[in-house]
Design a protein around this motif. Sequence first.
Motif, PDB file in Angstrom:
ATOM      1  N   ILE A   1       0.871  -1.184   0.000  1.00  0.00           N
ATOM      2  CA  ILE A   1       0.000   0.000   0.000  1.00  0.00           C
ATOM      3  C   ILE A   1       0.905   1.230   0.000  1.00  0.00           C
ATOM      4  O   ILE A   1       1.544   1.524   1.007  1.00  0.00           O
ATOM      5  N   PRO A   2       1.021   1.952  -1.124  1.00  0.00           N
ATOM      6  CA  PRO A   2       1.930   3.093  -1.198  1.00  0.00           C
ATOM      7  C   PRO A   2       1.624   4.135  -0.124  1.00  0.00           C
ATOM      8  O   PRO A   2       0.481   4.545   0.063  1.00  0.00           O
ATOM      9  N   GLY A   3       2.665   4.557   0.590  1.00  0.00           N
ATOM     10  CA  GLY A   3       2.524   5.586   1.606  1.00  0.00           C
ATOM     11  C   GLY A   3       2.041   5.086   2.946  1.00  0.00           C
ATOM     12  O   GLY A   3       2.008   5.844   3.913  1.00  0.00           O
ATOM     13  N   LEU A   4       1.662   3.792   3.017  1.00  0.00           N
ATOM     14  CA  LEU A   4       1.146   3.239   4.272  1.00  0.00           C
ATOM     15  C   LEU A   4       1.946   1.998   4.669  1.00  0.00           C
ATOM     16  O   LEU A   4       1.396   1.044   5.227  1.00  0.00           O
TER      17      LEU A   4
ATOM     18  N   CYS B   1      -4.895 -17.291  -6.689  1.00  0.00           N
ATOM     19  CA  CYS B   1      -3.916 -16.673  -7.599  1.00  0.00           C
ATOM     20  C   CYS B   1      -3.129 -15.565  -6.916  1.00  0.00           C
ATOM     21  O   CYS B   1      -1.926 -15.413  -7.158  1.00  0.00           O
ATOM     22  N   THR B   2      -3.782 -14.780  -6.098  1.00  0.00           N
ATOM     23  CA  THR B   2      -3.136 -13.607  -5.499  1.00  0.00           C
ATOM     24  C   THR B   2      -2.838 -13.774  -4.014  1.00  0.00           C
ATOM     25  O   THR B   2      -2.219 -12.890  -3.420  1.00  0.00           O
ATOM     26  N   LEU B   3      -3.269 -14.874  -3.419  1.00  0.00           N
ATOM     27  CA  LEU B   3      -3.113 -15.057  -1.972  1.00  0.00           C
ATOM     28  C   LEU B   3      -1.653 -14.992  -1.530  1.00  0.00           C
ATOM     29  O   LEU B   3      -1.291 -14.235  -0.614  1.00  0.00           O
ATOM     30  N   SER B   4      -0.790 -15.747  -2.189  1.00  0.00           N
ATOM     31  CA  SER B   4       0.603 -15.857  -1.738  1.00  0.00           C
ATOM     32  C   SER B   4       1.352 -14.542  -1.880  1.00  0.00           C
ATOM     33  O   SER B   4       2.080 -14.136  -0.966  1.00  0.00           O
TER      34      SER B   4
ATOM     35  N   SER C   1       0.215  -5.665  -5.608  1.00  0.00           N
ATOM     36  CA  SER C   1       0.814  -6.799  -4.907  1.00  0.00           C
ATOM     37  C   SER C   1       0.663  -8.087  -5.701  1.00  0.00           C
ATOM     38  O   SER C   1       0.855  -9.181  -5.171  1.00  0.00           O
ATOM     39  N   TYR C   2       0.312  -7.969  -6.977  1.00  0.00           N
ATOM     40  CA  TYR C   2       0.208  -9.096  -7.895  1.00  0.00           C
ATOM     41  C   TYR C   2       0.543  -8.582  -9.286  1.00  0.00           C
ATOM     42  O   TYR C   2       0.659  -7.366  -9.509  1.00  0.00           O
TER      43      TYR C   2
ATOM     44  N   ASN D   1      -7.114  -4.360  -5.157  1.00  0.00           N
ATOM     45  CA  ASN D   1      -7.104  -5.571  -4.324  1.00  0.00           C
ATOM     46  C   ASN D   1      -8.506  -5.971  -3.899  1.00  0.00           C
ATOM     47  O   ASN D   1      -8.858  -7.160  -3.900  1.00  0.00           O
ATOM     48  N   VAL D   2      -9.320  -4.988  -3.525  1.00  0.00           N
ATOM     49  CA  VAL D   2     -10.681  -5.275  -3.077  1.00  0.00           C
ATOM     50  C   VAL D   2     -11.526  -5.806  -4.232  1.00  0.00           C
ATOM     51  O   VAL D   2     -12.340  -6.721  -4.053  1.00  0.00           O
ATOM     52  N   PHE D   3     -11.326  -5.248  -5.440  1.00  0.00           N
ATOM     53  CA  PHE D   3     -12.085  -5.706  -6.605  1.00  0.00           C
ATOM     54  C   PHE D   3     -11.918  -7.208  -6.814  1.00  0.00           C
ATOM     55  O   PHE D   3     -12.883  -7.915  -7.106  1.00  0.00           O
ATOM     56  N   LEU D   4     -10.695  -7.705  -6.669  1.00  0.00           N
ATOM     57  CA  LEU D   4     -10.454  -9.128  -6.884  1.00  0.00           C
ATOM     58  C   LEU D   4     -11.122  -9.998  -5.828  1.00  0.00           C
ATOM     59  O   LEU D   4     -11.397 -11.174  -6.080  1.00  0.00           O
ATOM     60  N   LEU D   5     -11.382  -9.444  -4.644  1.00  0.00           N
ATOM     61  CA  LEU D   5     -11.934 -10.232  -3.549  1.00  0.00           C
ATOM     62  C   LEU D   5     -13.447 -10.103  -3.405  1.00  0.00           C
ATOM     63  O   LEU D   5     -14.070 -10.943  -2.746  1.00  0.00           O
TER      64      LEU D   5
END
Length: 398
Positions: free
Chosen positions: A101-104, A160-163, A261-262, A362-366
């Motif tokens: 998360i950029p800046g965080l 796909c994105t978990l790891s 992150s993916y 990230n939220v869109f994928l989940l």
Amino acid sequence: MFGRDILSDWFRDSSYDSSALLNEGVGVIHAGSDRSCSDYLGKLLNHFGHQFPHKNIGDNNSIYLLCVLFNYSNIPVFSVPHMLPLNNSNAQPLNFFLTGIPGLRAAQVWISIPFCLLYVIALSGNSMILFVVLRERNLHEPMYYFLSMLSATDLSLSLCTLSTTLGVFWFEAREITLNACIAQMFFLHGFTFMESGVLLAMAFDRFVAICDPLRYTTILTNARIAQIGMSILIRNTAVMLPVVLFVKKLSFCRAVVLSHSYCYHVDLIQLSCTDNRINNILGLFAIFSTTGFDCPCILLSYVLIIRSVLSIASSEGRQKAFNTCISHISAVAIFYIPLISLSFVRRYGHSAPPFVHTVMANVFLLIPPVLNPIIYSVKTKQIRKAIVKVLIQKQQQI
């Protein structure tokens, strides 16, 4: 801390004493704030001038240091002149660096907690749907076969994105090879397109069930359902293979920092130092030949369904017919609305902070993998009964 050693090496052949700039750099890396990193990168560029890219940045630690600085600044990576191109023919494998998360960065461990919960809900919910559909014989019907396809797709999409996502958040495991990145990109986009195809198949199922109920079992036989599933798989593989092959031909620059992150196709090809017009065309073709085709077909099927339902004489019959479609309409909405919203934010939300784009992506994928099992468990009585039955049996065994 390797940051001090790398900076010391960069400053070693400087024409004047730069200990203050070195100490400032160590503090900046430790703090990781947007403003300080942006200011410090500007000082580095002024200090070294055009020699900056030719300093000792060939090893992974040095590249990672640059990635950390660029990740928390507003200076684009390619504003540094003379970035050296790398391609797959080099002896040294090409690595990319994922972004949290950029800046965080300091709060990433806490931010990872809700993401971890979402992954747990997605994996457990879709696994439960698959389990009850395979176990309960009364659910061996076309509607539930398509639902199991949707759950299997959502389950695969989450894995796909978990790891990489939790690896970045928890362990700062940002490095990923080009081949691993391309593989993740292939499955990530492939399962996204597959979900769109499954939603179209489910719309066809609802269309036949409402508009031609007498022929429902003869049209949607087990063999035909298997053919539909295979056609969705073949279509997505055929669409994604050219995309992957042409990404392999690209050359990239040394500071290869991804913005998620993916591995995401648009994100990846934008880092290329070579002409990527063919990749852009292939990416657009992949979108229009999958989701761009499926969405209008789903809308058309519901126009025909609504017309058929309105012709039913009794209000009770109309309500019952509409109720059979609510779960599917919800699944379509939670898939396409975030997709369209994310496209608008990327195109028009340039003034938004970088972390907004990353969190939304990230939220869109989940969202679909998390909400689909909940919606079908709540709105579909047969699924709800089967889940309760399984839970009661497990409790009795304990």
